[in-house]
Write a protein that holds these residues in place. Structure first.
Motif, short mmCIF file in Angstrom:
data_model
loop_
_atom_site.label_atom_id
_atom_site.label_comp_id
_atom_site.label_asym_id
_atom_site.label_seq_id
_atom_site.Cartn_x
_atom_site.Cartn_y
_atom_site.Cartn_z
N GLU A 77 0.82 -1.21 0.00
CA GLU A 77 0.00 0.00 0.00
C GLU A 77 0.86 1.26 0.00
O GLU A 77 1.80 1.39 0.78
CB GLU A 77 -0.92 -0.01 1.22
N GLY A 78 0.51 2.20 -0.90
CA GLY A 78 1.20 3.49 -0.97
C GLY A 78 2.69 3.38 -1.19
O GLY A 78 3.46 4.22 -0.72
N ALA A 79 3.14 2.37 -1.95
CA ALA A 79 4.56 2.08 -2.06
C ALA A 79 5.31 3.02 -2.98
O ALA A 79 6.53 3.13 -2.88
CB ALA A 79 4.76 0.64 -2.54
N TRP A 80 4.61 3.70 -3.89
CA TRP A 80 5.35 4.57 -4.81
C TRP A 80 4.54 5.82 -5.09
O TRP A 80 3.32 5.86 -4.92
CB TRP A 80 5.69 3.83 -6.11
N GLY A 81 5.27 6.86 -5.50
CA GLY A 81 4.63 8.15 -5.75
C GLY A 81 4.88 8.62 -7.18
O GLY A 81 5.97 8.48 -7.72
N LEU A 82 3.84 9.17 -7.79
CA LEU A 82 3.90 9.69 -9.15
C LEU A 82 3.35 11.12 -9.16
O LEU A 82 2.32 11.38 -8.51
CB LEU A 82 3.08 8.81 -10.08
#
Length: 290
Positions: free
Chosen positions: A280-285
């Protein structure tokens, strides 16, 4: 995968950027690359541009970025490559990635909320907001950003061709193209079954969804609610179409006959078993600020 709360916005005057331009993007649409580079260069406080010639140089550029925020100019494959590299470097959690989609395959980028126009996407790099999203990670350290699909094996296609392929030359052409695109199996590897439907065991959070006794047409795993994925198994049928089997969970294990799978735009395998876990919520774009 599913998005979670946006955590921060970016300022064009305070950000230092590393712009990595994928070689495929440079070959396919140099004009869009030039426009994106000009917009970013004019608006960022500092932007270092890298022009890697291949995957190894692409990886080195990301590894040596220092404190600069990475910006990829390229297609869906370039985005998946960047996320995979950052994940394997264990730097994905603290890194907000930006993308300017350039190339023929940008449907994943569009589905994630990134503008597909060069100018709009470049402006989002400068003034957008980070959106944290779930990631599907497998037991070989591979990642899935959007959709995971396991197609039927060759035996099912042959049955259908025998039933209704006559008089449809376009169908034979499509199959020929697919055979051309799918990587050849290495010498000495285990062969997948050549006859009959796919037989797979699919477990979701430790619970059996389908076992080897039930032939299936295919399996798909797509984003669900935050922290989960939606799994659909399509049973093989004779005559009337069988209803799909549906489930939702955090862990998916597929095993049985050696199978290939498509993670986003990349086909992998054959493998005998593979487990995927939702992080969950492991990467940001970076996407346009709302």
């Amino acid at each position: 995968m599913a998005e979670v709360a946006t955590s921060r916005t970016f300022s064009a005057t305070s950000d230092q950027l590393l712009v990595v331009i994928d070689p495929v993007a440079r070959r396919t649409d140099g004009e869009s690359v030039r426009i994106a580079k000009d917009v970013i260069g004019a608006g960022a406080a500092s932007a270092k541009v890298c022009l890697p010639d291949g995957p190894e140089e692409f990886a080195r550029a990301l590894a040596r970025r220092g404190s600069r925020r990475p910006v990829v100019i390229g297609d869906d494959r370039a985005l998946a490559r960047a996320v995979t590299l950052l994940h394997r470097q264990r730097e994905l959690a603290d890194c907000a990635l930006s993308l300017v989609p350039v190339g023929g395959a940008v449907s994943l980028a569009r589905s994630l909320g990134v503008p597909t126009g060069a100018v709009a996407a470049a402006r989002a790099v400068l003034d957008g907001a980070e959106r944290r999203m779930d990631l599907l990670v497998d037991d070989s350290d591979g990642v899935v950003l959007g959709a995971l699909r396991i197609p039927p094996l060759g035996g099912t296609a042959r049955v259908r061709e025998a039933d209704g392929g006559a008089g449809r030359p376009w169908l034979r052409t499509c199959r020929s193209l697919v055979r051309t695109l799918v990587p050849a199996r290495p010498s000495g590897s285990v062969s997948a079954p050549e006859a009959g439907p796919t037989r797979l065991r699919v477990e979701v959070d430790g619970e059996m969804l389908v076992d080897l006794g039930q032939p299936v047409e295919g399996v798909s795993v797509v984003p669900g609610a935050s922290g989960t994925a939606q799994i659909e198994v399509r049973p093989a049928s004779v005559g009337a179409e069988a209803s799909p089997l549906l489930a939702e969970g955090r862990t998916v294990t597929v095993s049985g006959a050696h199978f290939r799978y498509r993670a986003d735009a990349v086909v992998s395998g054959p493998v005998g078993t593979r487990t995927w876990v939702v992080r969950e919520g492991a990467w940001g774009l970076t996407v346009p600020a709302r």
